[in-house]
Design a protein around this motif. Sequence first.
Motif, PDB file in Angstrom:
ATOM      1  N   ILE A 198       9.471  -0.672   3.731  1.00 41.44           N
ATOM      2  CA  ILE A 198       8.238  -0.618   2.940  1.00 41.44           C
ATOM      3  C   ILE A 198       8.378   0.279   1.709  1.00 41.44           C
ATOM      4  CG2 ILE A 198       5.827   0.172   2.948  1.00 41.44           C
ATOM      5  CD1 ILE A 198       5.634  -0.918   5.836  1.00 41.44           C
ATOM      6  N   PRO A 199       8.930   1.495   1.816  1.00 40.62           N
ATOM      7  CA  PRO A 199       9.023   2.320   0.600  1.00 40.62           C
ATOM      8  C   PRO A 199       9.833   1.663  -0.515  1.00 40.62           C
ATOM      9  CG  PRO A 199       9.383   3.667   2.555  1.00 40.62           C
ATOM     10  CD  PRO A 199       9.384   2.244   3.017  1.00 40.62           C
ATOM     11  N   ARG A 248       2.681   8.931   6.611  1.00 41.09           N
ATOM     12  CA  ARG A 248       3.946   9.629   6.886  1.00 41.09           C
ATOM     13  C   ARG A 248       3.781  10.634   8.031  1.00 41.09           C
ATOM     14  NH1 ARG A 248       6.987   8.946   1.944  1.00 41.09           N
ATOM     15  NH2 ARG A 248       6.533   6.796   1.339  1.00 41.09           N
ATOM     16  N   ALA A 264       1.918  -4.665   3.820  1.00 42.79           N
ATOM     17  CA  ALA A 264       1.978  -3.384   3.111  1.00 42.79           C
ATOM     18  C   ALA A 264       1.962  -3.591   1.599  1.00 42.79           C
ATOM     19  CB  ALA A 264       3.226  -2.612   3.532  1.00 42.79           C
ATOM     20  N   VAL A 308       3.500   6.752  13.925  1.00 41.94           N
ATOM     21  CA  VAL A 308       4.668   5.999  14.401  1.00 41.94           C
ATOM     22  C   VAL A 308       4.605   5.860  15.920  1.00 41.94           C
ATOM     23  CG1 VAL A 308       7.187   5.894  14.480  1.00 41.94           C
ATOM     24  CG2 VAL A 308       6.048   6.855  12.459  1.00 41.94           C
ATOM     25  N   SER A 358       3.240   4.081   7.283  1.00 41.60           N
ATOM     26  CA  SER A 358       4.002   4.075   6.027  1.00 41.60           C
ATOM     27  C   SER A 358       3.261   4.805   4.919  1.00 41.60           C
ATOM     28  CB  SER A 358       4.301   2.632   5.595  1.00 41.60           C
ATOM     29  OG  SER A 358       3.161   2.002   5.027  1.00 41.60           O
ATOM     30  N   LEU A 365      14.809   6.734   6.022  1.00 41.70           N
ATOM     31  CA  LEU A 365      13.368   6.832   6.223  1.00 41.70           C
ATOM     32  C   LEU A 365      12.799   7.928   5.339  1.00 41.70           C
ATOM     33  CD1 LEU A 365      12.891   6.697  10.114  1.00 41.70           C
ATOM     34  CD2 LEU A 365      12.287   4.918   8.470  1.00 41.70           C
ATOM     35  N   ASN A 407       5.839  -5.995   6.284  1.00 41.20           N
ATOM     36  CA  ASN A 407       6.223  -5.757   4.889  1.00 41.20           C
ATOM     37  C   ASN A 407       5.253  -6.391   3.904  1.00 41.20           C
ATOM     38  OD1 ASN A 407       8.500  -4.327   5.629  1.00 41.20           O
ATOM     39  ND2 ASN A 407       9.903  -6.039   5.379  1.00 41.20           N
ATOM     40  N   LEU A 437       9.406   0.590   8.527  1.00 39.97           N
ATOM     41  CA  LEU A 437       9.208   1.918   7.947  1.00 39.97           C
ATOM     42  C   LEU A 437      10.289   2.280   6.935  1.00 39.97           C
ATOM     43  CD1 LEU A 437       8.028   3.892  11.110  1.00 39.97           C
ATOM     44  CD2 LEU A 437       6.630   3.163   9.156  1.00 39.97           C
ATOM     45  N   ARG A 438      11.495   1.735   7.093  1.00 44.95           N
ATOM     46  CA  ARG A 438      12.530   2.029   6.098  1.00 44.95           C
ATOM     47  C   ARG A 438      12.514   1.035   4.937  1.00 44.95           C
ATOM     48  NH1 ARG A 438      15.811   0.350  10.673  1.00 44.95           N
ATOM     49  NH2 ARG A 438      16.844  -1.653  10.266  1.00 44.95           N
ATOM     50  N   THR A 469       1.779   0.347  11.912  1.00 44.86           N
ATOM     51  CA  THR A 469       3.008   0.643  11.170  1.00 44.86           C
ATOM     52  C   THR A 469       2.707   0.775   9.683  1.00 44.86           C
ATOM     53  OG1 THR A 469       4.285  -0.604  12.814  1.00 44.86           O
ATOM     54  CG2 THR A 469       5.371  -0.116  10.722  1.00 44.86           C
ATOM     55  N   GLN A 470       1.853  -0.096   9.175  1.00 44.98           N
ATOM     56  CA  GLN A 470       1.458   0.001   7.766  1.00 44.98           C
ATOM     57  C   GLN A 470       0.740   1.319   7.497  1.00 44.98           C
ATOM     58  OE1 GLN A 470      -0.664  -3.655   7.911  1.00 44.98           O
ATOM     59  NE2 GLN A 470       1.153  -4.906   7.537  1.00 44.98           N
TER      60      GLN A 470
END
Length: 434
Positions: free
Chosen positions: A124-125, A391, A156, A396, A388, A430, A153, A121-122, A384-385
């Motif tokens: 992917i962005p 949000r 995503a 989560v 992301s 995040l 990752n 989650l931290r 998880t994807q």
Amino acid sequence: MPKITFIGAGSCVFTKTLVGDILQFPELADSEIALMDIDPDRLEAAEILAHKVAEALNVKPKIIATTDRRAALDVANYVICTIQVGGYEPCTVIDFEIPKKYGLKQTIADTLGIGGIMRGLRTIPVLISICRDMEELCPDAWLLNYSNPMAINTGAILQQTKIKAVGLCHGIQGAHGWLARCLGVPREELAFIAAGTNHCAWFIKLEHKGEDMYPRLRQLVEEGAEFVKQDPVRFEMLRRFGYYGGESSEHMAEYVPYFIRKGREDLIERFSIPIDEYIRRCIRQNEAWDEQYRKFKDRNEPIGEIRRSSEYGSYIIHSCETGEPCVVYGNVLNRNHITNLPNGACVEIPCLVDRNGVQGVVVGDMPVQCAAITMTNVNVHLMTQKASVTRKREDVYRAAMLDPLTATNLTMDEIVAMCDELIEAHGDYLPKFE
């Protein structure tokens, strides 16, 4: 000559390895190597190392180093990503210490479990931001992703951007060599097919000169061969499920619900589960860094012999450039490659590489039991994807509730509380989850 960009080049040892692999191909020896990192000191060390590699190989690539990501990406043909968002401190420590308060133990926490979820989650962005730059500056480039959690990752990236990408790991190569040693046959003679998802891929074919080697392997395991003690979890899974899989015993132990259980220290002892192993590795690496950094920056310090590694990155670039085909194991979106896993999931399968790029090979059905275990991992990846993108905290929570290790050890209320605490502790690492 191709332009090959490294994002996260401050991972100096890995950058040195990959640069050495690339420059050993005569067709790539005059490539442009663009090194980029947000840490100027590590970037300087990586640049010096790259020049040392070139000198040792007696080749003359163009090597540039910059903290400007867009400049590094401009007109790149290949982008190699080795970033880690949040580093050992604070983020990796947070990923271990907060779950531990709830009674949830982990070994590596970089692929699955609550540690893998938060790391994804931290990360992917940042990866999506890199890809947005690529869509503008080098839209036809291939992205070779080495950043964990690999399946989360890479999936995503492929789901959310237009960039051509493949996720790369050395787990399959390592397991193949290990199995050859266990069986006492030359590695190059041990034929195999592996399939699944990263760190949870299964050797569904294992043959030596046309002979199925699984009966021999199972016999050795049942007889208590010495090598079983070095890899107890994966061989226990072989005994129970019939196939060998996973990246290592310490990894596999936290992907399934059988080995790390609250109040069952006997299992941890019986299967030699190295709780907090990744933390210890990070501490050792950090303690050694100052001396490594001094040697890396000393232009008179010899670099030693440059040997080709088992990493696939250089082979992919070489095959794309020359058309000379090769087969690698890559992480790609499932498009009926594994017919009993869902399309759109990120799977690890054999891939053909030539001028057309990286092309997944159809495997068909995996053994039902292997697909079932793998699906418990895929559930977490997909959720998880989704989180992301949405949000939303509820997504989560759901990712964590679907995780085999987390669900085995915590109640749903405990999972929600733990996720909330982790989200708050990560702060600006995040995005905001509502």
